[in-house]
Write an enzyme that holds these catalytic residues in place. Structure first.
Site, mmCIF file in Angstrom:
data_model
loop_
_atom_site.group_PDB
_atom_site.id
_atom_site.type_symbol
_atom_site.label_atom_id
_atom_site.label_comp_id
_atom_site.label_asym_id
_atom_site.label_seq_id
_atom_site.Cartn_x
_atom_site.Cartn_y
_atom_site.Cartn_z
ATOM 1 N N HIS A 117 0.768 -1.145 -0.025
ATOM 2 C CA HIS A 117 0.084 0.017 -0.057
ATOM 3 C C HIS A 117 0.981 1.307 0.095
ATOM 4 O O HIS A 117 0.256 2.310 -0.379
ATOM 5 C CB HIS A 117 -0.942 0.180 1.256
ATOM 6 C CG HIS A 117 -2.234 0.656 0.935
ATOM 7 N ND1 HIS A 117 -2.196 2.167 1.010
ATOM 8 C CD2 HIS A 117 -3.370 0.560 0.612
ATOM 9 C CE1 HIS A 117 -3.594 2.517 0.650
ATOM 10 N NE2 HIS A 117 -4.083 1.590 0.602
ATOM 11 N N ASP B 164 -2.611 1.988 -4.431
ATOM 12 C CA ASP B 164 -3.500 2.099 -3.504
ATOM 13 C C ASP B 164 -4.849 1.260 -4.214
ATOM 14 O O ASP B 164 -4.675 0.665 -5.093
ATOM 15 C CB ASP B 164 -3.977 3.562 -3.192
ATOM 16 C CG ASP B 164 -4.198 4.452 -4.607
ATOM 17 O OD1 ASP B 164 -4.659 3.722 -5.702
ATOM 18 O OD2 ASP B 164 -4.074 5.419 -4.711
#
Length: 218
Positions: A196, A200
């Site tokens: 992440h 995203d």
């Protein structure tokens, strides 16, 4: 797992086009000495994902995200279990996969799988991967949440291909309609675990969307 913030996104893909393409071309590939496996299609579809979202082929560093302009795709291979059920994974790497067509990818898959089975892999065969494909579907699993191979940004897991009932909508995709029907299609569930810090939800799903489109467009 503890050093990277893992997130997993899950996608369903209709494999009808791949299965039909393989059926139409497997004899042609066999005449060239190549076994056209489903794995080759997944690897080619990953390349389509890289073209849509280059950051999927990257790694994180303290100085920023490093985008890799070469595509070295690892494919996880399960090692035989011992008497206690202990096995393991080894990940040979297809180097510069972006330079290969489907025939070249399939040949590389064949060669690396054969070397893995014969315990003939060299250190160079396992080095410099930029992305990994793991196919736990061969053991019957539909979904797992793969762990990223460091320092890569993502790993794509492939579940079992199975025939499922799928609603074919002729009108609104959500509202009931008398023209809706059921089709029994060969479906697979893909699970992309991603870093992440690099990707995203939107970018990871854009990558998966490109993979799905490639697989359903053969």
């Amino acid at each position: 797992w503890q050093s990277v913030p893992h997130v997993t996104t899950v996608w369903d893909v209709d494999m009808s086009a791949v299965i039909n393409h393989r059926k139409a071309h497997k004899n042609e590939f066999a005449a060239a000495g190549v076994n056209l496996t489903i794995t080759a299609y997944f690897i080619e579809s990953i390349l389509a994902g890289f073209r849509a979202v280059p950051a999927a082929n990257a790694s994180y560093s303290e100085e920023g995200v490093i985008i890799k302009r070469y595509y070295n795709i690892g494919m996880a291979v399960a090692l035989p279990q011992d008497q206690y059920g202990l096995g393991g994974l080894i990940v040979p790497v297809i180097k510069n996969a972006g330079d290969l067509n489907l025939m070249g990818i399939a040949r590389a898959v064949n060669e690396l799988a054969d070397k893995a089975r014969k315990n003939q892999l060299r250190a160079d065969d396992l080095a410099d991967g930029t992305f990994t494909l793991t196919n736990y579907g061969t053991s019957g699993s539909r979904v797992q949440t793969p762990i990223i191979v460091q320092p890569q940004a993502a790993i794509l897991g492939v579940g079992a291909i199975e025939k499922r009932a799928v609603v074919i909508s002729q009108g609104s995709p959500l509202e009931a309609s008398a023209s809706d029907s059921l089709a029994f299609l060969p479906m697979v569930t893909l699970a992309l675990s991603y870093d992440h810090r690099v990707l995203d939800g939107a970018t990871a799903d854009a990558f998966c969307g490109a993979v799905k489109k490639a697989l359903e467009s053969y």
